[in-house]
Design an enzyme around this catalytic site. Sequence first.
Site, mmCIF file in Angstrom:
data_model
loop_
_atom_site.group_PDB
_atom_site.id
_atom_site.type_symbol
_atom_site.label_atom_id
_atom_site.label_comp_id
_atom_site.label_asym_id
_atom_site.label_seq_id
_atom_site.Cartn_x
_atom_site.Cartn_y
_atom_site.Cartn_z
ATOM 1 N N HIS A 213 66.479 100.149 60.617
ATOM 2 C CA HIS A 213 67.958 100.557 60.941
ATOM 3 C C HIS A 213 68.114 101.975 60.604
ATOM 4 O O HIS A 213 68.813 102.607 61.364
ATOM 5 C CB HIS A 213 68.778 99.884 59.955
ATOM 6 C CG HIS A 213 69.089 98.386 60.397
ATOM 7 N ND1 HIS A 213 69.659 98.069 61.347
ATOM 8 C CD2 HIS A 213 68.703 97.190 59.540
ATOM 9 C CE1 HIS A 213 69.941 96.642 61.411
ATOM 10 N NE2 HIS A 213 69.125 96.126 60.453
ATOM 11 N N ASP B 113 60.208 94.727 80.784
ATOM 12 C CA ASP B 113 59.001 94.075 81.668
ATOM 13 C C ASP B 113 57.697 94.426 81.058
ATOM 14 O O ASP B 113 57.375 95.533 81.897
ATOM 15 C CB ASP B 113 59.489 93.918 83.359
ATOM 16 C CG ASP B 113 58.234 93.426 84.062
ATOM 17 O OD1 ASP B 113 57.537 92.872 83.298
ATOM 18 O OD2 ASP B 113 58.527 93.403 85.169
#
Length: 454
Positions: free
Chosen positions: A154, A400
Amino acid sequence: MVNLIASHIVKPAKPISTKVMFLSECDQRVPVTHAIVVHFYKPESPELLNDATEVLKDSLSEALVAFYPLAGRLYPKDGGRVELHCNSMGALLVEAQSELKIQDFGDFCPAPQIRALIPPIDNNNTPLHEVPLLLAQITKFACGGVSIGLAVSHVIADGQSGFHFLSEWAKIARGEKSDDQPFLDRTIFQKYEDDHPSSTAPKLQYSDFFPLPVLIGQSSSLEERKMASICVMLKLSKDQIEQIRNKANDQDLMIHKTSNQRPFSRFVAVSAHIWKCLSKARMHSPDQETVLYVTVDFRNRLKPPLPGRYFGNAVLPVPTRAIVGDLQSRPLSYASSKIKEAIENVTDEYLRSYLVCMKNIPEVSGSPYFHTVGRSQGLFLGNPNLIITTWVGLGLYKADFGWGDEIFMAPASLGDDGKLFIIPSPNGDGSFFIPLRLQVEHINAFKKYFYEDI
C-alpha cells in the site's frame, strides 16, 4: 488445494543506483500492508502456458527496471513513519499448482481459497525490511486455466499505480515494448505542501477525518471489532444501476425544480443506495451518526495536476457524515447529494490543506485508515460506518500476459466489516460486481434491502 512448486527472487534486469526515496504524506498515511488482487485467465490453448513461469520471471525483471521502487524495502522511522530504500532486493515470484478448476471459485467472492492464490505474507513476525514490496504467484488449475495473484505494498502504490505496473509487466511478457513509463519523483508533493501559506493554518484539521462515531451506548468500537463477519459478492446489472441512478436524479429534480446541476454519477447513486440499505440492515437508532468514506483519486484535482502516470499514492478517503434518521426518512437524492458534495469539495486548496495537516501530526502509527480482521489496532471502519472503493475507470482487464485478457479479477480478501469495492464487469456490459464484508448478523438483511429497495 494449492501446492507451491518453487519460489524465485526477481531483481531488476539492469543495475539500479541504491538510494532512499522520499515518501509523501499520502504514502505515510496508509497501512504498512499489501493490496492483494487475483486475476483469472482461461487460455485458448494449454501450450500457451508451457514456459509461463520463465516468461513471467524474465518480463518481471525487465519491468522492475522502470518500476524499481517495487524491488526495494521499507524501513521503520520515528513516529510510525517508514522509509523506502531502493536497493534492488527484488520481488518474490511463486509458482504453484492446484487441482481446482476456475469454476470451483464460483462468483470469486473473497475467501480463504482465493487468498491461497497470493503468496503468504507474515507482517507480524517478519522484520519490515525483509518483506518484499511486490509478491506474485502464478497458479495453474486442472481445467487449463491460470491465475496471477498480486500483492503490492500500500505504501508504494495505489490502485491506479498498481494496475499501471501490471499492464506494463504484461506488455513486456507479450514481447512488446514498455512505453508507458511511470513518474517516480515523489518530492513533487513537497511543492504542494510548501506552497500552502505558512501564515495560514490549514483549513482541515485531524478531527475532520477522525475519530469516527461509534454506536450509541458504546464508548469505543472494541465490541464491534469482535463481531463475526463474512464476505459476499453482489452484482448489479446495467439496468439496475440505471434504475438507482434515475431514482436519485429524478428525486433531486423534484426537490430543486431545476436540471442545471450535473446529475449524480452511477458511483455516487449506487454508493448512496448502499449507505441507506446498510444503515437499515444494521437497525441503527434514528439518532445514530454514521460516516461513509469514499476514496477519491486526486491526480487531476491539484493545480497543476500531478504528472501523467504519477506512481505512488494519490487517493484520499473522504468522509461524508449523516444521521441515520435523515438517511432513512429522506429520498435517495439526499444521501447522493452528500456524497457528491464531499467529492466536489476535494479541491486544490482542500488537498494542500490536508497534506499540511497530516505533515504536522508527529505520530501516525496509530491511525491508518482501516482495520483488518483479527487486529485491534488501526481505525475501525465497520458498524456504524463503511468505506467504498471504486475500481471503475482504472482501466482494468488489460493485463494480457500472452494468454488473453482476464476473465475476472477481484480482491483476494477484505479488511473487515464495512469494507466494499465497486468493480466494473469484465465483459463491458455496464454491470458492477460488489465484493463486501459485513457482520454475519447483518448480511442477509442487507442483501434483502439491497435488491428490494432498487
